[in-house]
Design a protein around this motif. Structure first.
Motif, PDB file in Angstrom:
ATOM      1  N   VAL A 164       0.825  -1.206   0.000  1.00 37.99           N
ATOM      2  CA  VAL A 164       0.000   0.000   0.000  1.00 37.99           C
ATOM      3  C   VAL A 164       0.862   1.260   0.000  1.00 37.99           C
ATOM      4  CG1 VAL A 164      -1.783   1.287   1.285  1.00 37.99           C
ATOM      5  CG2 VAL A 164      -1.919  -1.188   1.113  1.00 37.99           C
ATOM      6  N   ILE A 165       2.160   1.140   0.303  1.00 36.14           N
ATOM      7  CA  ILE A 165       3.031   2.323   0.244  1.00 36.14           C
ATOM      8  C   ILE A 165       3.079   2.891  -1.162  1.00 36.14           C
ATOM      9  CG2 ILE A 165       4.472   1.607   2.184  1.00 36.14           C
ATOM     10  CD1 ILE A 165       6.602   0.785   0.108  1.00 36.14           C
ATOM     11  N   THR A 166       2.715   2.083  -2.169  1.00 40.35           N
ATOM     12  CA  THR A 166       2.663   2.578  -3.539  1.00 40.35           C
ATOM     13  C   THR A 166       1.771   3.802  -3.643  1.00 40.35           C
ATOM     14  OG1 THR A 166       2.959   0.335  -4.376  1.00 40.35           O
ATOM     15  CG2 THR A 166       2.137   1.950  -5.932  1.00 40.35           C
ATOM     16  N   TYR A 167       0.749   3.878  -2.794  1.00 36.01           N
ATOM     17  CA  TYR A 167      -0.186   4.991  -2.837  1.00 36.01           C
ATOM     18  C   TYR A 167       0.294   6.190  -2.025  1.00 36.01           C
ATOM     19  CZ  TYR A 167      -3.094   1.046  -4.257  1.00 36.01           C
ATOM     20  OH  TYR A 167      -3.579  -0.072  -4.867  1.00 36.01           O
ATOM     21  N   VAL A 168       1.277   5.994  -1.173  1.00 34.06           N
ATOM     22  CA  VAL A 168       1.784   7.074  -0.324  1.00 34.06           C
ATOM     23  C   VAL A 168       2.958   7.793  -0.986  1.00 34.06           C
ATOM     24  CG1 VAL A 168       2.783   7.616   1.938  1.00 34.06           C
ATOM     25  CG2 VAL A 168       1.053   5.811   1.728  1.00 34.06           C
ATOM     26  N   ASN A 169       3.798   7.063  -1.708  1.00 36.26           N
ATOM     27  CA  ASN A 169       5.009   7.625  -2.291  1.00 36.26           C
ATOM     28  C   ASN A 169       4.779   8.851  -3.174  1.00 36.26           C
ATOM     29  OD1 ASN A 169       6.324   4.265  -2.777  1.00 36.26           O
ATOM     30  ND2 ASN A 169       6.388   5.577  -0.972  1.00 36.26           N
ATOM     31  N   PRO A 170       3.763   8.848  -4.064  1.00 40.03           N
ATOM     32  CA  PRO A 170       3.577  10.032  -4.913  1.00 40.03           C
ATOM     33  C   PRO A 170       3.293  11.311  -4.128  1.00 40.03           C
ATOM     34  CG  PRO A 170       2.344   8.172  -5.768  1.00 40.03           C
ATOM     35  CD  PRO A 170       2.834   7.771  -4.424  1.00 40.03           C
ATOM     36  N   ALA A 171       2.531  11.196  -3.037  1.00 38.11           N
ATOM     37  CA  ALA A 171       2.255  12.376  -2.218  1.00 38.11           C
ATOM     38  C   ALA A 171       3.545  12.936  -1.640  1.00 38.11           C
ATOM     39  CB  ALA A 171       1.276  12.026  -1.100  1.00 38.11           C
ATOM     40  N   VAL A 172       4.434  12.039  -1.203  1.00 35.40           N
ATOM     41  CA  VAL A 172       5.728  12.477  -0.673  1.00 35.40           C
ATOM     42  C   VAL A 172       6.556  13.125  -1.777  1.00 35.40           C
ATOM     43  CG1 VAL A 172       7.883  11.697   0.386  1.00 35.40           C
ATOM     44  CG2 VAL A 172       5.703  10.716   1.123  1.00 35.40           C
ATOM     45  N   ALA A 173       6.524  12.550  -2.979  1.00 37.70           N
ATOM     46  CA  ALA A 173       7.289  13.104  -4.097  1.00 37.70           C
ATOM     47  C   ALA A 173       6.812  14.517  -4.437  1.00 37.70           C
ATOM     48  CB  ALA A 173       7.162  12.196  -5.321  1.00 37.70           C
ATOM     49  N   VAL A 174       5.503  14.707  -4.478  1.00 36.19           N
ATOM     50  CA  VAL A 174       4.947  16.026  -4.799  1.00 36.19           C
ATOM     51  C   VAL A 174       5.302  17.033  -3.711  1.00 36.19           C
ATOM     52  CG1 VAL A 174       2.810  17.327  -5.061  1.00 36.19           C
ATOM     53  CG2 VAL A 174       3.072  15.132  -6.218  1.00 36.19           C
ATOM     54  N   ALA A 175       5.148  16.635  -2.448  1.00 35.85           N
ATOM     55  CA  ALA A 175       5.448  17.540  -1.337  1.00 35.85           C
ATOM     56  C   ALA A 175       6.927  17.910  -1.304  1.00 35.85           C
ATOM     57  CB  ALA A 175       5.036  16.897  -0.017  1.00 35.85           C
ATOM     58  N   ALA A 176       7.799  16.923  -1.517  1.00 33.92           N
ATOM     59  CA  ALA A 176       9.237  17.184  -1.503  1.00 33.92           C
ATOM     60  C   ALA A 176       9.640  18.128  -2.625  1.00 33.92           C
ATOM     61  CB  ALA A 176      10.005  15.866  -1.614  1.00 33.92           C
ATOM     62  N   GLY A 177       9.070  17.928  -3.816  1.00 36.35           N
ATOM     63  CA  GLY A 177       9.385  18.811  -4.930  1.00 36.35           C
ATOM     64  C   GLY A 177       8.953  20.238  -4.663  1.00 36.35           C
ATOM     65  N   ALA A 178       7.782  20.387  -4.055  1.00 35.43           N
ATOM     66  CA  ALA A 178       7.278  21.728  -3.757  1.00 35.43           C
ATOM     67  C   ALA A 178       8.086  22.405  -2.654  1.00 35.43           C
ATOM     68  CB  ALA A 178       5.809  21.652  -3.359  1.00 35.43           C
ATOM     69  N   LEU A 179       8.486  21.644  -1.636  1.00 38.09           N
ATOM     70  CA  LEU A 179       9.176  22.226  -0.486  1.00 38.09           C
ATOM     71  C   LEU A 179      10.639  22.551  -0.767  1.00 38.09           C
ATOM     72  CD1 LEU A 179       7.758  20.049   2.441  1.00 38.09           C
ATOM     73  CD2 LEU A 179       7.342  22.480   2.043  1.00 38.09           C
ATOM     74  N   PHE A 180      11.341  21.628  -1.433  1.00 40.58           N
ATOM     75  CA  PHE A 180      12.792  21.759  -1.560  1.00 40.58           C
ATOM     76  C   PHE A 180      13.255  22.279  -2.919  1.00 40.58           C
ATOM     77  CE2 PHE A 180      12.103  18.416   1.658  1.00 40.58           C
ATOM     78  CZ  PHE A 180      12.750  19.010   2.731  1.00 40.58           C
ATOM     79  N   LEU A 181      12.432  22.099  -3.964  1.00 41.64           N
ATOM     80  CA  LEU A 181      12.838  22.534  -5.293  1.00 41.64           C
ATOM     81  C   LEU A 181      11.941  23.637  -5.839  1.00 41.64           C
ATOM     82  CD1 LEU A 181      13.673  19.075  -6.954  1.00 41.64           C
ATOM     83  CD2 LEU A 181      15.244  20.707  -5.893  1.00 41.64           C
ATOM     84  N   ASP A 182      10.999  24.102  -5.017  1.00 40.36           N
ATOM     85  CA  ASP A 182      10.070  25.157  -5.435  1.00 40.36           C
ATOM     86  C   ASP A 182       9.307  24.791  -6.700  1.00 40.36           C
ATOM     87  OD1 ASP A 182      10.739  26.892  -3.324  1.00 40.36           O
ATOM     88  OD2 ASP A 182      12.501  27.610  -4.407  1.00 40.36           O
ATOM     89  N   GLU A 183       9.021  23.493  -6.870  1.00 45.04           N
ATOM     90  CA  GLU A 183       8.227  23.068  -8.017  1.00 45.04           C
ATOM     91  C   GLU A 183       6.776  23.481  -7.806  1.00 45.04           C
ATOM     92  OE1 GLU A 183      10.902  19.143  -9.231  1.00 45.04           O
ATOM     93  OE2 GLU A 183       8.914  18.886  -8.362  1.00 45.04           O
ATOM     94  N   PRO A 184       6.097  23.917  -8.868  1.00 45.92           N
ATOM     95  CA  PRO A 184       4.724  24.414  -8.714  1.00 45.92           C
ATOM     96  C   PRO A 184       3.752  23.324  -8.293  1.00 45.92           C
ATOM     97  CG  PRO A 184       5.287  24.183 -11.035  1.00 45.92           C
ATOM     98  CD  PRO A 184       6.559  23.970 -10.268  1.00 45.92           C
ATOM     99  N   LEU A 185       2.876  23.677  -7.384  1.00 41.44           N
ATOM    100  CA  LEU A 185       1.831  22.752  -6.943  1.00 41.44           C
ATOM    101  C   LEU A 185       0.515  23.281  -7.506  1.00 41.44           C
ATOM    102  CD1 LEU A 185       1.489  20.214  -5.206  1.00 41.44           C
ATOM    103  CD2 LEU A 185       0.974  21.685  -3.263  1.00 41.44           C
TER     104      LEU A 185
END
Length: 312
Positions: free
Chosen positions: A241-262
């Motif tokens: 079930v972690i398959t469903y959690v990983n994308p949320a972490v990827a999106v949050a990390a990109g927004a927080l650390f790389l200033d990627e648009p959300l």
């Protein structure tokens, strides 16, 4: 699930959600081949001694070399390079969300290879929702010269969805630690010449070196060990079930650390892909799910289930 199980589950949700961020940081300074080689070499160096201690590693390699080679190529050698190269042009959050489509592609491939389980309205709806989410995410990139990057991520998704079929049919008797160590070692050897030819002229920055070390140590070696422990604690079905959690972490990390648009599009795509994955991989109505053993052995019959969650 026990407190230890929840801890391991949370750990894996983060550990396999941040590789996209680390890949993005590393590939801006070094070649994709160098990124993949470093990740595989570090992971193999850490896991191979433990695999050797189990004994029978050479015998395993000789007895199962064909499916091992196929699994290594489809799960690691090709997908890790295509994913890394794609992130030269795609954001880490976009890559992470696209990889979330692996369960959906897995359902389709299972049907193609002879899975006779009835899909039903729920799973068909899930496939449709997931594909809609992928469409929402990819259409804006098609006009920006990113078609190649999207195709590379698609190769990665198909590889991650296909490799478990090989593991389930031909590698059920191979201990997970030996399987991982052998595949990482082979991948490191394959990419060593390309990494040497494309090595950077100067030592990369501390940030890039940290990203490479994190990919190899945390997201590869430590992640596989933690995932095996999670399977022992919670069983293979809950672990995946972690398959469903990983994308949320990827999106949050990109927004927080790389200033990627959300953006609203990203949020809509995430909702569609998540809902589609859950529905597409749910048990068919009226079909009683297989009871999970209390303490499954990751080196026994449950290793095929373990392979169903891809290492990004």
């Amino acid at each position: 699930m026990t407190a230890r199980g929840w801890f391991l589950f949370s750990l894996m949700g983060v550990v396999w959600g941040i590789p996209y961020l680390m890949i993005k940081v590393a590939v801006d300074a070094v070649s994709p081949s160098t990124v993949v080689f470093t990740r595989c070499a570090l992971g193999a160096a850490l896991l191979l001694p433990f695999a050797l201690r189990q004994g029978g590693l050479t015998r395993t390699a000789r007895a199962h070399w064909r499916p091992l080679l196929a699994f290594a190529c489809i799960e690691i050698i090709a997908p890790w390079w295509t994913l890394t190269d794609a992130e030269r042009h795609l954001s880490s959050s976009t890559a992470g969300l696209l990889i979330a489509g692996v369960p959906i592609v897995g359902v389709a491939l299972a049907r193609f290879f002879g899975d006779t389980e009835r899909l039903g309205v729920r799973r068909v709806t899930g496939l449709a929702l997931g594909l809609a989410g992928v469409g929402v995410l990819t259409v804006p990139h098609l006009t920006g010269g990113d078609a190649r990057s999207l195709a590379e991520v698609l190769v990665t998704v198909v590889g991650y969805a296909t490799a478990p079929l090989i593991a389930a049919r031909h590698l059920k008797d191979v201990p997970s630690l030996q399987l991982t160590a052998l595949c990482l070692t082979l991948a490191a050897l394959v990419y060593a010449p390309a990494a040497a030819l494309t090595r950077p002229a100067a030592v990369p920055s501390a940030e890039v070196l940290a990203a490479l070390a994190g990919l190899g140590v945390v997201c590869t070696a430590v992640a596989f060990v933690a995932f095996l422990e999670l399977i022992r604690e919670a069983g293979p079905t809950r672990a995946t079930v972690i398959t469903y959690v990983n994308p949320a972490v990827a999106v949050a990390a990109g927004a927080l650390f790389l200033d990627e648009p959300l953006t609203a599009g990203i949020l809509a795509a995430f909702a569609l892909i998540l809902a589609g994955s859950v529905l597409a991989t749910a048990a068919a109505p009226g079909r009683r799910p297989r009871r999970e053993p209390d303490a499954p052995d990751p080196d026994g019959g449950d290793r095929a289930e373990a392979a169903r969650t891809p290492a990004p």
